[in-house]
Structures are given as C-alpha cells and as structure tokens.
Design an enzyme around this catalytic site. Structure first.
Site, mmCIF file in Angstrom:
data_model
loop_
_atom_site.group_PDB
_atom_site.id
_atom_site.type_symbol
_atom_site.label_atom_id
_atom_site.label_comp_id
_atom_site.label_asym_id
_atom_site.label_seq_id
_atom_site.Cartn_x
_atom_site.Cartn_y
_atom_site.Cartn_z
ATOM 1 N N ASP A 67 0.835 -1.193 0.000
ATOM 2 C CA ASP A 67 0.000 0.000 0.000
ATOM 3 C C ASP A 67 0.874 1.250 0.000
ATOM 4 O OD1 ASP A 67 -2.672 1.364 0.573
ATOM 5 O OD2 ASP A 67 -1.520 2.028 2.327
ATOM 6 N N GLU A 75 1.378 -0.588 -5.114
ATOM 7 C CA GLU A 75 0.458 0.478 -5.490
ATOM 8 C C GLU A 75 1.233 1.768 -5.713
ATOM 9 O OE1 GLU A 75 -3.104 3.364 -3.989
ATOM 10 O OE2 GLU A 75 -1.368 2.851 -2.764
#
Ligand code: ARE
Ligand code: CA
Length: 471
Positions: A208, A234
């Site tokens: 993340d 990400e």
C-alpha cells in the site's frame, strides 16, 4: 520476489500432456487471475475460495489489511495500523489462519494488503480494535517518535506537492504518521510483521502507498521477507509526477492504473481495438503489470468504471480478461452512495458475512455486489484459462465493435454500441458447436466448416467461444 508466470498455453498442454505451471508454493493454479475481495471478512473469503474461486480457476485473493486498526465505522480505519496483531473487524487471527488453510486447499493463494508506509492519522491517539493504546507517534513495542518523518516542508507536515519526491515520501499522506522506512530498525519491524503473515502461510503482499516510500526502502524491506512472496505495488500512475511505477519493478509487479483509465476512454469512444496497441501507451511491461478495471479507491473517486456502470463494466472486464496484456485482478465490494458510507457491520463493528445481492440495475447501500460472479466474468476467466498464452490473431474491428481470437483456442467479440451487431467472423477455431461463455447458460453458436460463425451480439455485450466450452 515472485512474478506470476505466463500460464502454459492449453495447446502446449495438449502436446506435452503435463499439468499447469505452479504459481505459488504447493498449489496448482489454473490461471493468473486474482481478485480483490474488498472488506470481505475472513470467514466469507474462505467460503468463496471453496465454493466459487477455486472451481473457477482464480489464482489469488487480495484481502483487506488484517492488522489491528483504529476504531470507527468507516472502511478506511483498516488503513490506519495501531499494531501488527492479526485482529481486526474482519475477524480474529484464528479465523484468518483458517481462511489461509481453506483457500490453499482450494488452490487459491492469499495476498495481503500491507500498510507499511505509515501508522495512524490520529492527533490525539486512542485505543485500537484489539485494545492497544497508542499515540500519533507512539506505538507500544513497535515505534516511538524517532521512527517517524516530520518533513517540515508544510505547516501540517502533510503532503502538499506531488511534483516533489521528497514531499511525497517524507511528508504525511493525509496526516498518517509517516514511518522512517530508511531506518534499518523500522525495516526490521515491518519485515517481522510480514514474516509473521508468511509463517501463517500468506503467499504475497500488496504494498500500500508504495509511492510514498523510496523504491530502495521498499526493496530493503522485501529483502528481509522469508522465502519468495509475490509482490504487487500500489504506485498510482499520474503524468508529470517524478515517481512512476517503473521505479519499483526491482521489487515486484505494479498495478497499472493507466490501463484502468484508458478503459474508461475506450468504453466512451467505442475504440476497443486500441487495446491491441497497448504497447504504445507507455504502460508497465506486460509481465510486471497487474491490470484491473477498478479498485476500492477508484470506485469511490469515480476515476474508473465500477459496478454502477453495469453492462459497460462487465464488457470492460471481459475485454481485460481476454487481453494478453498483464495479469488481471478482479474486484468485488459493496454498494454505497457516498465514499464514507460505513461498511456492513454488526453492533460491535464486526464486518458481517457476505451475502451476495442478486444482479440488479441499482443497489441499496451496503449490499454485497459480488460482481465477480456475474456470468460473463466467470465465463471469461474460463476463456482466459483455455487460451493460455496463445497469440492474438484473426482481429476484426468496425465502429464500436472489436473481435479477436487467441490461436485456435478461443474467439471473442466485444460490442460497445447501443445497437446490436450482426456479423460473420472468420476464426481459427475448429468447426463445431460452442457455448457463448459471455452469457448465462449455453447459447449454442456453430462454427462452420470454413471456421466462420455468424452471430448477433446484443448492445454493450460480448460473445466468447473457446474449445473447452462446447455443448
Ligand atoms: C482518512 C480520512 C482523512 C484523514 C485520515 C487520517 O479520509 O481525511 O486525514 O484518514 O485520519 C484510505 C482512504 C483515506 C483515509 C486513509 C486512512 O482513502 O481517505 O484517510 O485510508 O484511513 C494517494 C496515494 C495512494 C492512496 C490514495 C488514496 O498515493 O497510495 O492517495 N491509496 C492507498 C489506499 C487507500 C488508503 C491509503 C493508501 C492510505 O488504496 O485506500 O487511504 O493507507 C494523485 C496521486 C496519487 C494520489 C491521488 C489521491 O493521483 O498521483 O498518488 O493517491 O492523487 O490523492
Ligand atoms: Ca513515507
């Protein structure tokens, strides 16, 4: 770090008679397709692995973050870690462990959303889901003040300038206490958490907010992880920014946001055949790219298609699954009208079991959509498995429609128009009867001796045939 291998072509299988490539340790995955089960609780994921995902040949599930989080009813509490205990509103550690075992038995790998750039954004601290007391920059047994960045580049220490790498990586993403990921001790603490998950059997991680950590910090953390986990990062692609997904390829794969954005344009303009020139768009290399139609952020900021787009969304998903670019990840979440709508939960804040809503034009808030179960999507997963890595050929395009085959194993037609399409297609498929896997049941379509077939494709839908789906 492990990359998803190119799945063996069914043709190669027939020739060699051997089984499919193993993607994850000890499992015989049938495809390279993953699915993000957004905010599904552990019990519901386990059930879905057994009943739907394993039988459909879906290779991996991306779960929501499993660690202890702040209290509150919003879905995004999950992205504010308080400790690394595997205790959350999605279930207990025991339930998490049982899910991993059950999914593995169904040949489905578990990829966990790893929130490692930051801790909470709570100025006055609080008590977490599992009872841990914390301060904004104090987390018992994990981190103290010195383990965080205070960038001093803006008044609030928040990120204010995405054109500056220093600002993006050392300041706070929406007030979230930003870990000093360059410190070896911080890297070690993060890696200990990820290794704890590895010891439970977790197969890989979504990193993340990877953009908010220097690529070398991410690499240093991943080097400390046991074994060879699958990594997908990400790093949202935004033109003009100094940090791009390509910077992170040494550590693993990346989500290709560029393709998700293009799918919106192609659906609008009807230029579906553009996907055949995907190499000219400056996306991450196919073998490092995880492609998708939407994720939990983009269905909320409305930057991509979502379940709300109904047939258009299904068509884009079918096209993505048929394409030879990237490894697709499907998405499945719940309906909402405003972004902060809380998720389906009981009085204690535990997320309730998934109960799939029937397919409908519109949904009430908090219904589990289960869009991955829509017939065209499961059918196209089967299509992707059948065609393997065979080449795109027999392309056809006219107006808002596009069609292509993959070797002599499959053929698919996509109609992005308000009118039905009546057309004869020249394919390389063996003559005979086929089911249209892009629709429910088995609508029989006959491929003639000259390998052509004639069909009416309804507006905003696909017709897809493959050699493993014959009546
Ligand atoms: C919440 C509240 C905030 C509050 C904060 C702290 O909404 O108001 O200040 O809590 O209390 C999710 C939610 C956030 C939520 C956060 C923490 O979306 O709303 O904040 O959880 O609970 C950037 C990042 C990218 C990030 C997106 C959302 O680069 O990494 O923003 N995506 C991931 C997750 C999110 C999650 C987080 C990160 C945080 O997928 O779900 O946030 O863990 C340009 C840039 C992009 C940038 C984008 C949006 O396009 O190129 O990089 O994305 O703008 O700003
Ligand atoms: Ca950072």
């Amino acid at each position: 770090m492990r990359r998803l291998p190119v799945i063996l072509a069914a043709a190669a299988l027939l020739l060699s008679g051997c089984s499919t490539t193993t993607t994850f340790d000890g499992m015989g995955q049938k495809s390279d397709v993953g699915i993000q089960l957004f905010q599904w609780n552990w019990d519901s994921i386990a059930k879905e692995c057994t009943e739907v995902l394993g039988p459909a040949g879906i290779a991996w599930v991306l779960t929501s973050p499993p660690q202890e989080h702040i209290m509150g009813s919003a879905w995004w509490t999950a992205y504010q870690p308080v400790s690394y205990q595997i205790e959350s509103r999605l279930g207990t550690r025991e339930q998490f462990e049982a899910m991993v075992t059950t999914c593995h038995e169904a040949d489905v790998a578990i990829i966990v959303d790893a929130v490692i750039n930051h801790m909470t954004g709570q100025d006055s601290g609080g008590t977490g889901w599992a009872g841990t007391e914390f301060g904004h920059y104090e987390y018992p047994e994990l981190y103290t003040e010195d383990d965080f960045h205070h960038c001093g580049l803006s008044e609030s220490d928040d990120i204010t300038d995405y054109s500056s790498a220093e600002n993006v990586q050392n300041c706070e993403l929406v007030n979230l206490a930003d870990l000093a990921t360059e410190k070896p001790s911080v890297q070690e603490t993060i890696a200990a958490y990820l290794n704890e998950l590895r010891s439970i059997g977790v197969d890989g991680f979504r990193i993340d907010a990877a953009k908010h950590m220097p690529a070398e910090d991410v690499a240093a953390i991943i080097e400390r992880i046991d074994g060879d986990p699958y990594i997908v990062q990400e790093v949202i692609r935004t033109d003009g920014e100094p940090i791009q997904p390509e910077d992170y390829l040494d550590s693993g794969d990346v989500f290709e946001f560029g393709l998700a954005y293009q799918l919106v344009t192609w659906m609008k303009t009807g230029s579906l055949s553009s996907i055949s020139n995907v190499d000219s768009y400056g996306f991450a290399p196919s073998e490092s790219s995880v492609s998708f139609v939407e994720n939990h952020d983009t269905e909320r900021n409305r930057e991509t298609l979502s379940y709300r787009d109904g047939a258009k969304y299904q068509l884009a998903t079918a096209l993505l699954l048929a394409s030879d670019y990237g490894s697709p990840v499907l998405y499945s979440g719940y309906s909402f009208t405003i972004n902060n709508n809380s998720l389906p939960q009981d009085a204690d804040g535990l997320v309730t079991d998934v109960d799939c809503a029937p397919f409908a034009e519109t949904y009430a808030d908090g219904e589990w959509i289960c869009q991955h179960r829509w017939p065209s999507t499961l059918g196209m997963v089967g299509w992707r498995i059948a065609v393997g890595s065979t080449e795109v050929q027999d392309e056809w395009s006219e107006g808002d429609a596009y069609a292509f085959g993959r070797g002599s194993l499959g053929y698919a037609v996509f109609n992005a128009a308000d009118a039905a399409l009546d057309q004869t297609f020249t394919t390389s498929l063996p003559a005979g009867d086929y089911c249209n896997v892009a629709a429910e049941g088995c609508d029989v379509i006959t491929v003639e001796a000259d390998r052509s077939f004639t069909v009416q494709v309804p507006p905003w839908s696909a017709v897809a045939l493959h050699v493993d789906a014959r009546p």
